[in-house]
Motif scaffolding. Structure first.
Motif, mmCIF file in Angstrom:
data_model
loop_
_atom_site.group_PDB
_atom_site.id
_atom_site.type_symbol
_atom_site.label_atom_id
_atom_site.label_comp_id
_atom_site.label_asym_id
_atom_site.label_seq_id
_atom_site.Cartn_x
_atom_site.Cartn_y
_atom_site.Cartn_z
ATOM 1 N N LEU A 151 -25.093 -5.799 0.573
ATOM 2 C CA LEU A 151 -23.954 -6.399 1.209
ATOM 3 C C LEU A 151 -24.705 -7.013 2.632
ATOM 4 O O LEU A 151 -24.247 -8.307 3.115
ATOM 5 C CB LEU A 151 -22.733 -5.730 1.332
ATOM 6 C CG LEU A 151 -21.951 -5.337 0.250
ATOM 7 C CD1 LEU A 151 -20.686 -4.139 0.848
ATOM 8 C CD2 LEU A 151 -21.559 -6.617 -0.352
ATOM 9 N N LEU A 171 -26.752 -9.830 1.730
ATOM 10 C CA LEU A 171 -26.196 -11.103 1.487
ATOM 11 C C LEU A 171 -25.570 -11.806 2.851
ATOM 12 O O LEU A 171 -25.866 -13.005 2.920
ATOM 13 C CB LEU A 171 -24.913 -10.702 0.696
ATOM 14 C CG LEU A 171 -24.029 -11.755 0.360
ATOM 15 C CD1 LEU A 171 -24.504 -12.675 -0.722
ATOM 16 C CD2 LEU A 171 -22.697 -11.095 -0.129
ATOM 17 N N LEU A 172 -25.365 -10.982 3.829
ATOM 18 C CA LEU A 172 -24.570 -11.623 4.956
ATOM 19 C C LEU A 172 -26.015 -12.284 5.832
ATOM 20 O O LEU A 172 -25.875 -13.357 6.390
ATOM 21 C CB LEU A 172 -24.044 -10.549 5.933
ATOM 22 C CG LEU A 172 -22.654 -10.005 5.549
ATOM 23 C CD1 LEU A 172 -22.237 -8.907 6.378
ATOM 24 C CD2 LEU A 172 -21.506 -11.008 5.435
ATOM 25 N N VAL A 229 -26.779 -15.617 4.018
ATOM 26 C CA VAL A 229 -25.867 -16.709 4.237
ATOM 27 C C VAL A 229 -25.872 -17.226 5.586
ATOM 28 O O VAL A 229 -26.180 -18.369 5.942
ATOM 29 C CB VAL A 229 -24.397 -16.231 3.911
ATOM 30 C CG1 VAL A 229 -23.396 -17.258 4.492
ATOM 31 C CG2 VAL A 229 -23.983 -16.109 2.433
ATOM 32 N N TRP A 230 -26.077 -16.231 6.843
ATOM 33 C CA TRP A 230 -25.836 -16.862 8.125
ATOM 34 C C TRP A 230 -27.389 -16.462 8.788
ATOM 35 O O TRP A 230 -27.421 -16.283 10.099
ATOM 36 C CB TRP A 230 -24.883 -15.768 8.821
ATOM 37 C CG TRP A 230 -23.509 -15.983 8.306
ATOM 38 C CD1 TRP A 230 -22.891 -14.911 7.587
ATOM 39 C CD2 TRP A 230 -22.788 -16.951 8.115
ATOM 40 N NE1 TRP A 230 -21.726 -15.455 7.464
ATOM 41 C CE2 TRP A 230 -21.427 -16.636 7.625
ATOM 42 C CE3 TRP A 230 -22.694 -18.701 8.622
ATOM 43 C CZ2 TRP A 230 -20.468 -17.614 7.314
ATOM 44 C CZ3 TRP A 230 -21.892 -19.224 8.325
ATOM 45 C CH2 TRP A 230 -20.595 -18.906 7.713
ATOM 46 N N ARG A 284 -24.161 -8.479 16.054
ATOM 47 C CA ARG A 284 -22.958 -8.239 15.180
ATOM 48 C C ARG A 284 -23.303 -7.966 13.757
ATOM 49 O O ARG A 284 -22.878 -7.172 12.928
ATOM 50 C CB ARG A 284 -22.059 -9.366 15.098
ATOM 51 C CG ARG A 284 -20.858 -9.050 16.217
ATOM 52 C CD ARG A 284 -20.004 -10.386 16.235
ATOM 53 N NE ARG A 284 -20.752 -11.525 16.866
ATOM 54 C CZ ARG A 284 -20.116 -12.880 17.518
ATOM 55 N NH1 ARG A 284 -19.286 -13.127 16.646
ATOM 56 N NH2 ARG A 284 -20.756 -13.459 18.222
ATOM 57 N N ILE A 329 -22.421 -4.438 11.642
ATOM 58 C CA ILE A 329 -21.950 -4.380 10.110
ATOM 59 C C ILE A 329 -22.735 -3.605 9.181
ATOM 60 O O ILE A 329 -22.286 -2.689 8.641
ATOM 61 C CB ILE A 329 -21.727 -5.892 9.715
ATOM 62 C CG1 ILE A 329 -20.763 -6.705 10.706
ATOM 63 C CG2 ILE A 329 -21.368 -5.748 8.172
ATOM 64 C CD1 ILE A 329 -20.697 -7.929 10.478
ATOM 65 N N ILE A 370 -18.123 -20.322 0.823
ATOM 66 C CA ILE A 370 -18.892 -19.233 1.081
ATOM 67 C C ILE A 370 -18.568 -18.067 0.331
ATOM 68 O O ILE A 370 -19.555 -17.192 0.047
ATOM 69 C CB ILE A 370 -18.773 -19.132 2.704
ATOM 70 C CG1 ILE A 370 -19.541 -20.072 3.650
ATOM 71 C CG2 ILE A 370 -19.026 -17.660 3.207
ATOM 72 C CD1 ILE A 370 -19.099 -20.289 4.988
ATOM 73 N N PRO A 403 -21.403 -15.048 -3.542
ATOM 74 C CA PRO A 403 -21.966 -13.884 -4.565
ATOM 75 C C PRO A 403 -21.815 -14.112 -5.785
ATOM 76 O O PRO A 403 -22.445 -13.672 -6.807
ATOM 77 C CB PRO A 403 -21.095 -12.737 -3.838
ATOM 78 C CG PRO A 403 -20.631 -13.168 -2.596
ATOM 79 C CD PRO A 403 -20.710 -14.700 -2.479
ATOM 80 N N GLY A 446 -16.412 -7.605 -3.952
ATOM 81 C CA GLY A 446 -16.557 -7.070 -2.709
ATOM 82 C C GLY A 446 -17.527 -7.816 -1.812
ATOM 83 O O GLY A 446 -17.196 -7.879 -0.607
ATOM 84 N N GLY A 447 -18.699 -8.174 -2.339
ATOM 85 C CA GLY A 447 -19.337 -9.127 -1.624
ATOM 86 C C GLY A 447 -18.647 -10.416 -0.976
ATOM 87 O O GLY A 447 -18.882 -10.855 0.092
ATOM 88 N N LEU A 493 -16.268 -9.409 1.491
ATOM 89 C CA LEU A 493 -16.806 -9.402 2.853
ATOM 90 C C LEU A 493 -17.391 -10.759 3.682
ATOM 91 O O LEU A 493 -16.739 -11.021 4.998
ATOM 92 C CB LEU A 493 -18.303 -8.451 2.665
ATOM 93 C CG LEU A 493 -19.064 -8.298 3.805
ATOM 94 C CD1 LEU A 493 -18.063 -7.360 4.781
ATOM 95 C CD2 LEU A 493 -20.473 -7.725 3.536
ATOM 96 N N LEU A 494 -17.421 -11.655 2.769
ATOM 97 C CA LEU A 494 -17.806 -12.925 3.006
ATOM 98 C C LEU A 494 -16.421 -13.598 3.740
ATOM 99 O O LEU A 494 -16.750 -14.305 4.951
ATOM 100 C CB LEU A 494 -18.624 -13.905 2.259
ATOM 101 C CG LEU A 494 -20.073 -13.561 1.974
ATOM 102 C CD1 LEU A 494 -20.788 -14.370 1.095
ATOM 103 C CD2 LEU A 494 -20.980 -13.966 3.416
ATOM 104 N N THR A 501 -15.209 -12.230 7.078
ATOM 105 C CA THR A 501 -15.978 -12.628 8.326
ATOM 106 C C THR A 501 -16.160 -13.879 8.511
ATOM 107 O O THR A 501 -16.764 -14.308 9.453
ATOM 108 C CB THR A 501 -17.511 -12.008 8.238
ATOM 109 O OG1 THR A 501 -18.036 -12.386 6.802
ATOM 110 C CG2 THR A 501 -17.198 -10.333 8.221
ATOM 111 N N THR A 502 -15.396 -14.658 7.801
ATOM 112 C CA THR A 502 -15.345 -15.990 7.938
ATOM 113 C C THR A 502 -14.033 -16.910 8.056
ATOM 114 O O THR A 502 -14.053 -17.774 8.914
ATOM 115 C CB THR A 502 -16.019 -16.897 6.630
ATOM 116 O OG1 THR A 502 -17.161 -16.209 6.241
ATOM 117 C CG2 THR A 502 -16.272 -18.456 6.930
ATOM 118 N N LEU A 515 -16.716 -12.612 12.117
ATOM 119 C CA LEU A 515 -17.618 -11.754 12.925
ATOM 120 C C LEU A 515 -19.133 -12.735 12.925
ATOM 121 O O LEU A 515 -19.583 -12.413 13.994
ATOM 122 C CB LEU A 515 -18.095 -10.510 12.482
ATOM 123 C CG LEU A 515 -16.877 -9.376 12.850
ATOM 124 C CD1 LEU A 515 -16.917 -8.187 12.082
ATOM 125 C CD2 LEU A 515 -16.815 -9.276 14.362
#
Lengths: 152, 407
Positions: free
Chosen positions: A86, A89-90, A93-94, A120, A124, B90, B94, B215-216, B219-220, B223-224, B238
């Motif tokens: 997870l 993955l964040l 993407v970012w 941040r 997380i 977005i 996943p 879940g992925g 989460l995205l 936070t979007t 976030l």
């Protein structure tokens, strides 16, 4: 007699011909300005994913499974895999915001501070890993309680 | 031979199989269809057929077959459309990654082609996978202002979408029936090239793996999505570019797409003595100072700013002169298009066109005030356009000139 080249389903052939025609119509326009750059991105994206990103995370996952398996704790794999995936993955993407590569443009265009993204993301990641560790600790405690000591 | 990916024994995950792939495939079938449709709608929202300045893809040809005059109702139409397009895109990342993972052994199929149709299908898969990744990557980079892709975002993302969609439709037509069959056939032995012949012992069930992918996505999403709302909800986004804090406080404290500094606006040009709005139409040209504009009948409208990048503000309370009143001042009592020019030095939309139906809407304003105060420099002082349901960039800031009439 030479072996005949198999053709395949005519429905499939017609469908693919129509698909290629439309893709070519849009494709010549997509490639009109910088054909090499765009083709590189288009094909490169597929190759980079299939031959770099996917093998990398698959190998990392296998290493975790083997490592924990060798230690006799194969059932712990999920507690490592979930928070790591997870968080990764964040980051994937970012990445431009988290890594700060667009700091100057971001601040100048939006009037917002670019400083918080790395912090941040780290927070997380900390929460995900911490929660996972807590769940594992609870599970271990429960398992210990259920299994009474063997000898006094 | 198990060290070669061309050998089936190389692939060890017990998760791979037609049902896992089918479940992910059907999610993408729905999701990507929504992405494509909202993308087409967003393209139409720019009114590219109205004027060359709105059209970043002048050689689109038949790909613009469906274009229509973009409406002004409901006023949150673009905000909703673009919020869905970007947030859903977005959220689907996943699922896309998991889908590609689930079919990766097929990349190494031998022989490379069993028939002509199979060979063509594999070429089509390059367009499908390359196209999907190209669209997701350009979109994700663009919303983060990371313009490293080879060219302007509009033509790349638009034409790329059509190349991808061409391959997507063929793939969906060939595979959806089998995918539906695979999911209906519960609890049956699977025989497929996707199933590993010598699987490792499982560490998670297939159901668990699907939850993990979900879940992925969750989460995205979590936070979007918040970057489409003012107030505490925005703080929940976030990691999204316009999540977190507002750029300022007070009436002008809401989100900014491009600041005055970034757009190259010089304070000397916007002062009370220097700035004049030039309005041209059938009866000639007027030059109005800000004070003169403020003495015209003023009207209010509660409208959002909604950006193509998938963030938006809640409704702001704008106050200014109706565009239709300005049109009437220069002899256009009938619905007229308008050509808007800004003081800004940079920006693809420093000149933009609005259609007659947009000009005629009583909520379309040349705004002087927002939320009860003068517009700030970053929000377009001395005056900006605000039109219901229009994409953010067509709400031109730092307006210098309005030319009414046929474009």
């Amino acid at each position: 007699m030479r072996p005949r080249i198999p053709v395949g389903s005519p429905f499939q052939l017609l469908l693919l011909a129509a698909s290629f025609a439309l893709a070519a119509y849009a494709g010549v326009r997509l490639l009109a300005d910088d054909w090499f750059g765009v083709a590189l991105w288009f094909v490169g994206a597929a190759l980079l994913h299939d031959l770099v990103l996917l093998p990398l995370y698959a190998v990392a996952d296998r290493a975790v499974v083997r490592g924990l398996g060798a230690a006799g704790h194969r059932e712990w794999v999920l507690y490592v895999r979930v928070p790591a995936a997870l968080s990764g993955l964040l980051l994937l993407v970012w990445f431009p915001l988290i890594s700060g590569t667009v700091d100057r443009r971001y601040r100048s265009a939006t009037g917002l501070s670019p400083d918080g993204f790395l912090a941040r993301w780290l927070l997380i990641t900390a929460v995900l890993s911490g929660a996972s560790a807590l769940l594992l600790a609870l599970r271990l405690r429960r398992a210990r309680k259920r299994r009474p000591p063997v000898a006094h | 031979m198990t060290w070669s990916p061309f050998s089936p024994g190389f692939w060890r995950s017990p998760l791979r199989g037609p049902r896992f792939t089918s479940a992910l495939g059907l999610v993408l079938l729905v999701g990507i269809t929504v992405l494509f449709l909202t993308g087409l709608v967003s393209y139409a929202a720019y009114n590219p057929d109205l004027s060359p300045v709105n059209d970043k893809t002048p050689d689109k040809g038949i790909l613009g077959f469906y274009l229509f005059a973009w409406p002004t109702d409901p006023h949150w139409l673009y905000r909703l459309n673009q919020g869905v397009h970007v947030t859903l895109g977005i959220t689907l990342i996943p699922v896309l990654l998991a889908k590609l993972w689930s079919v990766v052994p097929r990349l190494f199929t031998l022989p490379p082609a069993r028939s002509l149709a199979h060979a063509l299908e594999r070429i089509s898969l390059l367009l499908l996978v390359g196209g999907a990744l190209f669209e997701f990557v350009t979109g994700v980079l663009n919303v983060q202002l990371d313009y490293v892709f080879p060219g302007s975002f509009y033509p790349l993302h638009f034409y790329g979408a059509w190349v991808f969609f061409a391959a997507f439709v063929a793939h969906a037509a060939l595979k959806t029936p089998a995918a539906v069959r695979n999911l209906r056939r519960l609890r049956q032995e699977e025989s497929s090239d996707l199933v590993a012949p010598r699987p490792d012992p499982p560490t998670v069930s297939r159901r668990g793996a699907l939850w993990f992918v979900g879940g992925g996505s969750l989460l995205l999403f979590a936070t979007t999505a918040g970057q489409n709302f003012d107030g505490p909800l925005r703080r929940t986004a976030l990691l999204a570019p316009h999540g977190g804090a507002e750029p300022g406080s007070g009436p002008n404290g809401f989100q900014i797409n491009k600041t005055a500094g970034y757009a190259g606006i010089v304070a000397a040009e916007t002062g009370e003595d220097a700035w004049r709005l030039v309005v041209t139409g059938r009866t000639g040209t007027l030059r109005l100072s800000r004070a003169q504009l403020a003495r015209l009948p003023l009207h209010s409208a509660a409208l959002p700013i909604a950006c193509v990048e998938g963030w938006s503000t809640s409704d702001q309370w704008w106050r200014g002169v109706r565009l239709s009143d300005l049109a009437a001042l220069v002899g256009h009592d009938d619905p007229a298009d308008v050509f808007v020019e800004s003081l800004q030095r940079r920006g693809a939309f420093r000149r933009a066109a609005l259609r007659g139906n947009q000009v005629a809407d009583p909520r379309s304003l040349l705004a002087l005030y927002v939320n009860g105060e003068d517009l700030s420099f970053d929000h377009g002082h001395p005056a900006r356009v605000i039109v219901p349901a229009a994409p953010g960039v067509l709400n031109t800031k730092w307006v210098a000139r309005l030319t009414f009439g046929e474009l």
